[in-house]
Design an enzyme around this catalytic site. Structure first.
Site, PDB file in Angstrom:
ATOM      1  N   GLY A 228      -2.253   5.238  13.411  1.00 21.05           N
ATOM      2  CA  GLY A 228      -2.421   4.407  12.213  1.00 21.05           C
ATOM      3  C   GLY A 228      -2.184   2.936  12.518  1.00 21.05           C
ATOM      4  N   GLY A 229      -1.074   2.645  13.212  1.00 23.67           N
ATOM      5  CA  GLY A 229      -0.731   1.257  13.531  1.00 23.67           C
ATOM      6  C   GLY A 229      -1.796   0.609  14.395  1.00 23.67           C
TER       7      GLY A 229
ATOM      8  CD  GLU B 295       9.504   1.533  13.723  1.00 22.30           C
ATOM      9  OE1 GLU B 295       9.199   2.490  14.458  1.00 22.30           O
ATOM     10  OE2 GLU B 295      10.070   1.649  12.637  1.00 22.30           O
TER      11      GLU B 295
ATOM     12  N   GLY C 297       4.842   3.780  11.038  1.00 20.13           N
ATOM     13  CA  GLY C 297       4.193   5.090  11.027  1.00 20.13           C
ATOM     14  C   GLY C 297       3.720   5.487  12.403  1.00 20.13           C
ATOM     15  CB  SER C 298       1.053   7.799  13.399  1.00 15.67           C
ATOM     16  OG  SER C 298      -0.085   7.223  12.780  1.00 15.67           O
TER      17      SER C 298
ATOM     18  CB  CYS D  76      11.031   5.567  14.562  1.00 19.67           C
ATOM     19  SG  CYS D  76      12.156   4.606  13.584  1.00 19.67           S
TER      20      CYS D  76
ATOM     21  CD  GLU E 136       6.894   9.816  17.433  1.00 14.74           C
ATOM     22  OE1 GLU E 136       7.962   9.387  17.005  1.00 14.74           O
ATOM     23  OE2 GLU E 136       5.789   9.407  17.016  1.00 14.74           O
TER      24      GLU E 136
ATOM     25  CE  LYS F  21      -2.407   3.319   2.155  1.00 13.00           C
ATOM     26  NZ  LYS F  21      -1.775   4.642   2.016  1.00 13.00           N
TER      27      LYS F  21
HETATM   28  P1  NAP Z   1       0.533   7.425   9.371  1.00 13.83           P
HETATM   29  O1  NAP Z   1      -0.454   8.500   9.451  1.00 13.83           O
HETATM   30  O2  NAP Z   1       0.585   6.471  10.470  1.00 13.83           O
HETATM   31  O3  NAP Z   1       0.290   6.662   7.987  1.00 13.83           O
HETATM   32  C1  NAP Z   1       1.102   5.595   7.542  1.00 13.83           C
HETATM   33  C2  NAP Z   1       0.343   4.815   6.484  1.00 13.83           C
HETATM   34  O4  NAP Z   1      -0.752   4.143   7.097  1.00 13.83           O
HETATM   35  C3  NAP Z   1      -0.238   5.684   5.421  1.00 13.83           C
HETATM   36  O5  NAP Z   1      -0.098   5.006   4.198  1.00 13.83           O
HETATM   37  C4  NAP Z   1      -1.684   5.828   5.813  1.00 13.83           C
HETATM   38  O6  NAP Z   1      -2.546   5.954   4.699  1.00 13.83           O
HETATM   39  C5  NAP Z   1      -1.971   4.520   6.509  1.00 13.83           C
HETATM   40  N1  NAP Z   1      -2.967   4.670   7.554  1.00 13.83           N
HETATM   41  C6  NAP Z   1      -2.915   5.529   8.595  1.00 13.83           C
HETATM   42  N2  NAP Z   1      -4.002   5.373   9.377  1.00 13.83           N
HETATM   43  C7  NAP Z   1      -4.735   4.393   8.822  1.00 13.83           C
HETATM   44  C8  NAP Z   1      -5.972   3.785   9.152  1.00 13.83           C
HETATM   45  N3  NAP Z   1      -6.672   4.177  10.209  1.00 13.83           N
HETATM   46  N4  NAP Z   1      -6.431   2.807   8.358  1.00 13.83           N
HETATM   47  C9  NAP Z   1      -5.746   2.431   7.262  1.00 13.83           C
HETATM   48  N5  NAP Z   1      -4.595   2.985   6.886  1.00 13.83           N
HETATM   49  C10 NAP Z   1      -4.078   3.944   7.654  1.00 13.83           C
HETATM   50  O7  NAP Z   1       2.002   7.989   9.238  1.00 13.83           O
HETATM   51  P2  NAP Z   1       2.628   9.014   8.223  1.00 13.83           P
HETATM   52  O8  NAP Z   1       1.697   9.413   7.143  1.00 13.83           O
HETATM   53  O9  NAP Z   1       3.874   8.372   7.801  1.00 13.83           O
HETATM   54  O10 NAP Z   1       2.973  10.260   9.112  1.00 13.83           O
HETATM   55  C11 NAP Z   1       2.039  10.898   9.955  1.00 13.83           C
HETATM   56  C12 NAP Z   1       2.568  10.969  11.365  1.00 13.83           C
HETATM   57  O11 NAP Z   1       3.002   9.682  11.808  1.00 13.83           O
HETATM   58  C13 NAP Z   1       3.804  11.823  11.534  1.00 13.83           C
HETATM   59  O12 NAP Z   1       3.529  13.177  11.677  1.00 13.83           O
HETATM   60  C14 NAP Z   1       4.429  11.222  12.757  1.00 13.83           C
HETATM   61  O13 NAP Z   1       3.844  11.747  13.912  1.00 13.83           O
HETATM   62  C15 NAP Z   1       4.109   9.785  12.681  1.00 13.83           C
HETATM   63  N6  NAP Z   1       5.226   8.948  12.187  1.00 13.83           N
HETATM   64  C16 NAP Z   1       6.001   8.326  13.100  1.00 13.83           C
HETATM   65  C17 NAP Z   1       7.038   7.513  12.674  1.00 13.83           C
HETATM   66  C18 NAP Z   1       7.880   6.822  13.660  1.00 13.83           C
HETATM   67  O14 NAP Z   1       8.724   6.060  13.234  1.00 13.83           O
HETATM   68  N7  NAP Z   1       7.713   7.006  14.923  1.00 13.83           N
HETATM   69  C19 NAP Z   1       7.320   7.341  11.329  1.00 13.83           C
HETATM   70  C20 NAP Z   1       6.511   7.994  10.402  1.00 13.83           C
HETATM   71  C21 NAP Z   1       5.466   8.789  10.865  1.00 13.83           C
HETATM   72  P3  NAP Z   1      -2.880   7.365   4.011  1.00 13.83           P
HETATM   73  O15 NAP Z   1      -1.708   8.252   4.170  1.00 13.83           O
HETATM   74  O16 NAP Z   1      -3.137   7.003   2.605  1.00 13.83           O
HETATM   75  O17 NAP Z   1      -4.064   7.871   4.749  1.00 13.83           O
END
Ligand code: NAP
Length: 527
Positions: free
Chosen positions: A244-245, A264, A240-241, A301, A392, A183
């Protein structure tokens, strides 16, 4: 060449209605290419192809899988400058970082190739029969790891190469014998498509089944939700977040057949500076940590978001120097307006809490999408009593907690959520004086670092990149290094199975020459 289409197995396809573009945060403009989100029909086709491909891919030999993984690495390198330019235009990250991350990606692919070509990773184990055992005969039992089935990988925004399309999750799953459906992350869809084209080329060259890999575009959660809910998907990888996870973990648990989600997620990576170290090298530590907090605009991260010390002159001195050092660094661009939006919001939330001192907040004008670095400080009690401060803030932000004494410092650590890393900064003379504190820290993290910085995750077999929830959803596994292959397999036993029907890994003659546990002893011999 970027087409904006999805790879449904080996075929480019764009039957959906929803389109989007990626964004250049440095220039603050949309990029040129238009991407079409995968339609419901395309998602179903990708999963059907993956399920079909699994029937043959699961038994492809380690040597042939190694050829496939090495061919992916070669094809990624062959994308050359086009890949680097697209990566930079979709992230704002410099060329050096793009090349470094490509090197890491290629290294990961080749490491998994080496692992599966050698073959012992399946952990074959044989307990031979004892027919005359009393009171009951012992059967012949043989065990090895086998692949789970089609895996969905969610690419990370902050690692478009190393933790995305052909990143660690994908390389490990393919090495295990699992077809992969990516994805694609909407912020770097072009980078994703180019890498996907490399994987497809490699699959065709090495004769892998159609459907061994698909790449689906999406700019919202629908595609990911449909994939995780699909009954033929057997596991999920995510970086990711926490939000999301966690959403994906809950979704997978609610399925009729729940499946594992290896996510993660966020971490604030506590750094404990012991009193002697603070006294003897506070200024040097401040300089080192200013660099670590701002590395990659804080978008790692393993970013050190929390620094813990004992209240007093030495800690005050360190805080001042950290502020002085960090303010001298030039602000840099974040990956996307959404990421900087989240940074500003989370930073604001943290600094507006009661009794939070803002040590420095970069005040000069910065370019659009550039992040201002911030250092805050709080008393131990304030931190202990306010869970918002434990969250975070993804970006160049860190909080120093001034604890009353070692007991309070330990209480702060004990109260933290699970973390990827914990760092101990100590003089040799004091390191062994705090066994309880170190144990408490170990209990909260996946990796302990001594006199270093948490940023920088080496790819090697001894690395653990994971940790107690919410650092990851399953602390028993690592997301980095060859051992991450274990997320995509299950142990499987054959009982009294005829030798010629067994897989080569378990045959009497050990035709692969792998290391096996035979009646409790490791051996590469035949039976
Ligand atoms: P994210 O919002 O967690 O999204 C990562 C992926 O998961 C994206 O492809 C997103 O899809 C998908 N997703 C998120 N929520 C979902 C849900 N409820 N159902 C299905 N799919 C879902 O992370 P991000 O876009 O990479 O960054 C956003 C925030 O995440 C950052 O500002 C940061 O706070 C955090 N982040 C943390 C780390 C870490 O390692 N700690 C790394 C990256 C990001 P779509 O984008 O298509 O909606």
């Amino acid at each position: 060449m970027i087409t904006g289409k999805n790879y449904i197995g080996h075929t480019l396809s764009a039957t959906g209605q929803k389109t989007y573009r990626t964004f250049n945060p440095l220039l603050n403009i949309d990029n040129e290419h238009v991407f079409t989100e995968a339609s419901e029909d395309e998602i179903n086709k990708a999963v059907a192809l993956a399920s079909e491909a699994f029937k043959t891919f699961r038994t492809v030999s380690g040597k042939r899988k190694a050829e496939f993984l090495n061919a992916i690495a070669d094809e990624i390198l062959a994308l050359d400058d086009e890949l680097i330019q697209v990566y930079c235009s979709e992230t704002g990250l410099p060329e050096g970082r793009a090349k470094g991350e490509r090197g890491r990606t290629v290294f990961q692919l080749r490491s998994f190739a080496e692992l599966v070509a050698e073959g012992s990773w399946v952990e074959a184990s044989i307990d031979t029969a004892v027919p005359d055992r009393t009171p009951a005969p012992k059967p012949d039992l043989r065990k090895m790891n086998i692949p789970l089935g089609p895996v969905v990988v969610f690419g990370a925004s902050n690692f478009p190469l190393a933790y995305s399309t052909a990143g660690g999750d994908t390389a490990a799953a393919l090495a295990a014998g699992c077809p992969v459906i990516v994805k694609s992350h909407p912020m770097h869809a072009g980078t994703g498509e180019l890498v996907a084209s490399a994987i497809i080329k490699a699959a065709e060259q090495t004769g892998m089944p159609n459907g061994v890999f698909s790449n689906l575009n999406s700019s919202g959660i629908e595609v990911g939700v449909q994939l995780v809910e699909h009954p033929d998907v057997k596991a999920v990888g995510f970086t990711g977040s926490i939000r999301g996870g966690r959403a994906l973990l809950d979704l997978a648990a609610r399925r009729e057949e729940p499946i594992p989600v290896f996510a993660e997620m966020g971490s604030i990576n506590p750094v404990v500076i012991l009193p002697e170290a603070l006294k003897t090298r506070g200024e040097a530590l401040a300089k080192t940590y200013a660099g670590s907090i701002t590395l990659g605009t804080g978008q790692f991260c393993t970013n050190p978001g929390l620094i813990l010390g004992i209240k007093g002159e030495a800690l005050q001195h360190f805080i001042q120097h950290l502020g002085k050092e960090i303010i001298q660094l030039e602000p840099s661009v974040m990956l996307h307006p959404n990421i900087i939006g989240a940074y500003e919001q989370n930073k604001q939330k943290a600094v507006s809490q009661s009794n939070v001192d803002v040590v420095v907040d970069y005040a000069d004008t910065v370019q659009t999408n550039f992040a201002r670095q911030v250092i805050t400080a709080v008393e131990g009690n304030t931190f202990l009593n306010n869970p918002t401060l434990h969250q975070e803030v993804f970006g160049p932000f860190s909080m120093v907690v001034q604890c009353e004494d070692i007991t309070q410092l330990e209480a702060v650590i004990a109260q933290l959520e699970g973390q990827l890393t914990g760092t101990l900064i100590a003089e040799a003379s004091e390191a062994n004086q705090y066994p309880s504190l170190i144990e408490t820290l170990q209990n909260r993290v996946g990796r302990l670092i001594y006199n270093g910085v948490p940023t920088g995750v080496e790819v090697c077999p001894s690395m653990v990149h994971g940790g107690p929830y919410p650092a990851s959803t399953d602390s028993r596994f690592t997301a980095v290094g060859i051992n991450s292959i274990k997320r995509w397999v299950r142990p499987f036993s054959y009982q009294d199975w005829p030798n010629d029907l067994l897989p080569d890994e378990l045959k009497n003659g050990n035709p692969l020459g792998i290391s096996r546990l035979i009646n409790g002893e490791y051996s590469t011999q035949n039976l």
